[in-house]
Design an enzyme around this catalytic site. Structure first.
Site, PDB file in Angstrom:
ATOM      1  CB  THR A  11      -0.912   0.043   1.246  1.00  0.00           C
ATOM      2  OG1 THR A  11      -0.085  -0.089   2.412  1.00  0.00           O
ATOM      3  CG2 THR A  11      -1.945  -1.072   1.225  1.00  0.00           C
ATOM      4  CE1 TYR A 151      12.609  -1.450  11.119  1.00  0.00           C
ATOM      5  CE2 TYR A 151      14.714  -0.314  10.957  1.00  0.00           C
ATOM      6  CZ  TYR A 151      13.622  -0.926  10.351  1.00  0.00           C
ATOM      7  OH  TYR A 151      13.562  -1.013   8.969  1.00  0.00           O
ATOM      8  N   PRO A 181      18.126  -2.107   2.404  1.00  0.00           N
ATOM      9  CG  PRO A 181      16.097  -1.423   1.506  1.00  0.00           C
ATOM     10  CD  PRO A 181      16.690  -2.438   2.437  1.00  0.00           C
ATOM     11  CB  VAL A 184      14.132   4.072   1.355  1.00  0.00           C
ATOM     12  CG1 VAL A 184      13.404   4.199   0.015  1.00  0.00           C
ATOM     13  CG2 VAL A 184      15.201   2.991   1.304  1.00  0.00           C
ATOM     14  CB  THR A 186       8.875   5.053   2.149  1.00  0.00           C
ATOM     15  OG1 THR A 186       9.365   4.692   3.453  1.00  0.00           O
ATOM     16  CG2 THR A 186       9.814   4.484   1.082  1.00  0.00           C
TER      17      THR A 186
END
Ligand code: NDP
Ligand code: 8X3
Length: 251
Positions: A11, A151, A181, A184, A186
């Site tokens: 999504t 994380y 990666p 990034v 996003t």
């Protein structure tokens, strides 16, 4: 190409960009995510190019994961490529201040969710003795940075699972590899900072970060290598980034 790819986290960000690129290259798609409206928008956008089926579940819900995959329509029941992409960071706090809810979310989504989806899809790949699994890890799975604690742990787990899958599935000829990666741009930081868009924007300020399409290009490259080539583990950062904590803002 005529293959079918199953993409979790389609999504937004990397998963969405990968879906769009795959559709341009004739790869049929099973698109997953919790935000149903976005899944339908994406289906409308790319559904004329390839066959698209959407699945609306939270990867933490193991029954929902297994039921959705068991009930796939015939036209989508053979999955050639699995992109284990759904995931996020939740919070950026020193370990002593971390929230239990954030820890649960990261471990349940990034690690256990990836395992549930893989477990549900693996039997058919094993039976056919073919399939390609791409696990989206992170530079956070290769090193640990301040306040990244849980994380980073979740992405180190993805790194270990990627290796373990490759070892155990070797006997079936199933390809397994990770794309890891660095930064990034996003919705990742918007999620990490719980909708504080101004704080999220500061993460990517002053240098040119990677964009989702950069990672989609790499994923497409990985899945289009000849069968005897398996890209096992790939790390990609923006030119400005040397490590999790070293980003050159003077380029
Ligand atoms: P986004 O926030 O843009 O996308 C995350 C995607 O994961 C969304 O599609 C979201 O869909 C899905 N998702 C999150 N939680 C769940 C859940 N519980 N169940 C189902 N789907 C879920 O971030 P990115 O595109 O950047 O992140 C994609 C992957 O890339 C993640 O694994 C992330 O860790 C990794 N990554 C990102 C980096 C970055 O700097 N951006 C760098 C390195 C790795 P929905 O909310 O609709 O469910
Ligand atoms: C996302 C990259 O550096 O924000 O995995 O952890 S980072």
């Amino acid at each position: 190409m005529g293959k079918t790819a199953f993409i979790t986290g389609a999504t937004s960000g990397i998963g969405k960009a990968t879906a769009i690129l795959f559709a341009q290259n004739d790869i049929n798609l099973i698109l997953c995510g919790r935000r149903e409206e976005r899944l339908q928008e994406l289906k409308t956008q790319i559904g004329k190019q390839v066959k698209v089926h959407t699945l609306n579940f939270d990867v933490r819900d193991k029954n929902a994961v297994f039921d959705a995959i068991a009930l796939l329509p015939d036209a989508f029941s053979k999955i050639d490529i699995l992109i284990n992409n759904a995931g996020n960071a939740h919070g950026l706090d020193p370990i002593e201040e971390g929230s239990l809810e954030d820890w649960d979310a990261m471990l349940d989504i990034n690690v256990k969710g990836l395992l549930y989806v893989s477990k549900a899809i693996l039997p058919q790949m094993i039976e056919r003795k073919e399939g390609h699994i791409i696990n989206i890890g992170s530079t956070a799975g290769k090193e640990v940075y301040p306040k990244g604690n849980v994380y980073c742990a979740s992405k180190h787990a993805v790194d270990a699972i990627n290796q373990g899958m490759r070892i155990d599935l070797n006997q079936y000829g199933i390809r397994v590899g990770a794309v890891n990666p660095g930064l990034v741009e996003t919705e990742f930081s918007k999620v990490r900072f719980k909708g504080d868009d101004a704080r999220a924007a500061t993460v990517y300020k002053g240098f040119q970060p990677l964009v989702a399409e950069d990672i989609a290009d790499i994923i497409y490259f990985v899945v289009t290598r000849p069968y005897h080539v398996n890209i096992a583990d790939l790390v990609v950062m923006s030119t400005a980034q040397a490590s999790s904590t070293i980003v050159n803002k003077n380029l």
